[in-house]
Scaffold this active site. Structure first.
Site, PDB file in Angstrom:
ATOM      1  N   ASP A 236       0.829  -1.218   0.000  1.00 41.99           N
ATOM      2  CA  ASP A 236       0.000   0.000   0.000  1.00 41.99           C
ATOM      3  C   ASP A 236       0.856   1.258   0.000  1.00 41.99           C
ATOM      4  O   ASP A 236       0.572   2.224  -0.717  1.00 41.99           O
ATOM      5  CB  ASP A 236      -0.905   0.025   1.239  1.00 41.99           C
ATOM      6  N   HIS A 259      -2.732   4.721   4.949  1.00 40.80           N
ATOM      7  CA  HIS A 259      -2.961   5.622   3.824  1.00 40.80           C
ATOM      8  C   HIS A 259      -2.892   7.090   4.234  1.00 40.80           C
ATOM      9  O   HIS A 259      -2.289   7.913   3.540  1.00 40.80           O
ATOM     10  CB  HIS A 259      -4.320   5.327   3.188  1.00 40.80           C
TER      11      HIS A 259
END
Length: 279
Positions: A236, A259
């Site tokens: 990610d 994130h």
């Protein structure tokens, strides 16, 4: 590792379901000319894959332009970064990129199968010149100079009975990416009620996500790696950092990241031109 700009030899299509929307979606990745960058197209709106267009989101990476947004782009962005693709457009029939099996595997393999075009113009690289960090009460991320590559030193501690503490040091190139690209997205079973209440994970199944319950996972096939959780976090992170619009060379250290932290780090880097140079 990254020398010239590259695009794909032929268009590629994927179909599946959006992890959070639960909607069926088809995407087509198309070759583009030099200096085009990576752009997503939905409802005739073109959105550049850039930190400038990114929206703060905890459970996925989202970009937005005007009233149009596209989410869960991180696994595709991670694959494009690892392969060194710099110029493509991605047409999508829905506001979320398909989750496929929850990893970057299918993206990587299909892109490599179709082949790449060396565009004979050098890539630009963002080289970090000084240490930059961002932190919250319990999470931390930093990037410091490295003139040759991107490294990521990632630590997680879920304080649960199964994931517990995991750490991994990663050096970014395609060979090393192939050692993590099978890692799937995951969640704790106890968090699902809260996630559902937010209107998310409508397309989540045990075929596209690991669900951890107590001291076991609910997925029949077990884990793909013993440290699959931290490997997916690195996957990610790579995709999020590619929102810099170019490859980044620097040493990343993060504890409990995600994130939101990845995006905030990019915002901190680009806040001051003394933090970086484009070479």
């Amino acid at each position: 590792m990254f020398i010239n700009q590259q695009t794909i030899r032929n268009s590629i299509s994927f179909s599946g379901i959006g992890l959070h929307t639960g909607k069926s979606v088809e995407i087509k990745i198309l070759p583009e000319k030099v200096n085009s960058g990576i752009n997503f197209i939905f409802k005739k709106e073109k959105i550049k894959a850039s930190w400038k267009n990114a929206q703060i989101s905890q459970l996925c990476t989202k970009i937005k332009k005007k009233n149009t947004y596209i989410s869960t782009i991180e696994h595709l962005m991670s694959a494009l970064s690892a392969i060194g693709v710099t110029n493509v457009s991605i047409q999508t029939t829905s506001e979320e990129i398909p989750i496929l099996d929850g990893s970057a595997k299918d993206f990587v393999e299909k892109i490599l199968d179709t082949g790449l075009v060396n565009q004979k113009i050098q890539q630009k690289i963002i080289q970090i010149k000084k240490k930059v960090n961002y932190k919250t009460i319990d999470k931390y991320i930093e990037i410091s100079p490295n003139k040759k590559k991107l490294t990521i030193d990632y630590s997680i501690d879920y304080k649960d009975d199964f994931i517990k503490k995991q750490s991994l040091y990663y050096e970014h190139d395609l060979d090393n990416f192939k050692k993590i690209y099978l890692a799937r997205t995951f969640c704790l079973h106890k968090d699902l009620e809260k996630i559902f209440a937010m209107g998310l994970a409508k397309g989540g199944t045990l075929d596209n996500a690991i669900v951890v319950s107590g001291n076991k996972i609910l997925n029949q096939g077990g884990l793909r790696y013993k440290d699959e959780f931290v490997k997916h976090k690195i996957l990610d992170c790579i995709g999020d950092l590619y929102l810099a619009e170019y490859q980044i060379y620097g040493n990343v250290i993060t504890k409990g990241g995600g994130h939101e932290l990845n995006l905030m780090l990019l915002k901190e880097v680009f806040k001051d031109e003394n933090n970086y140079e484009i070479i």
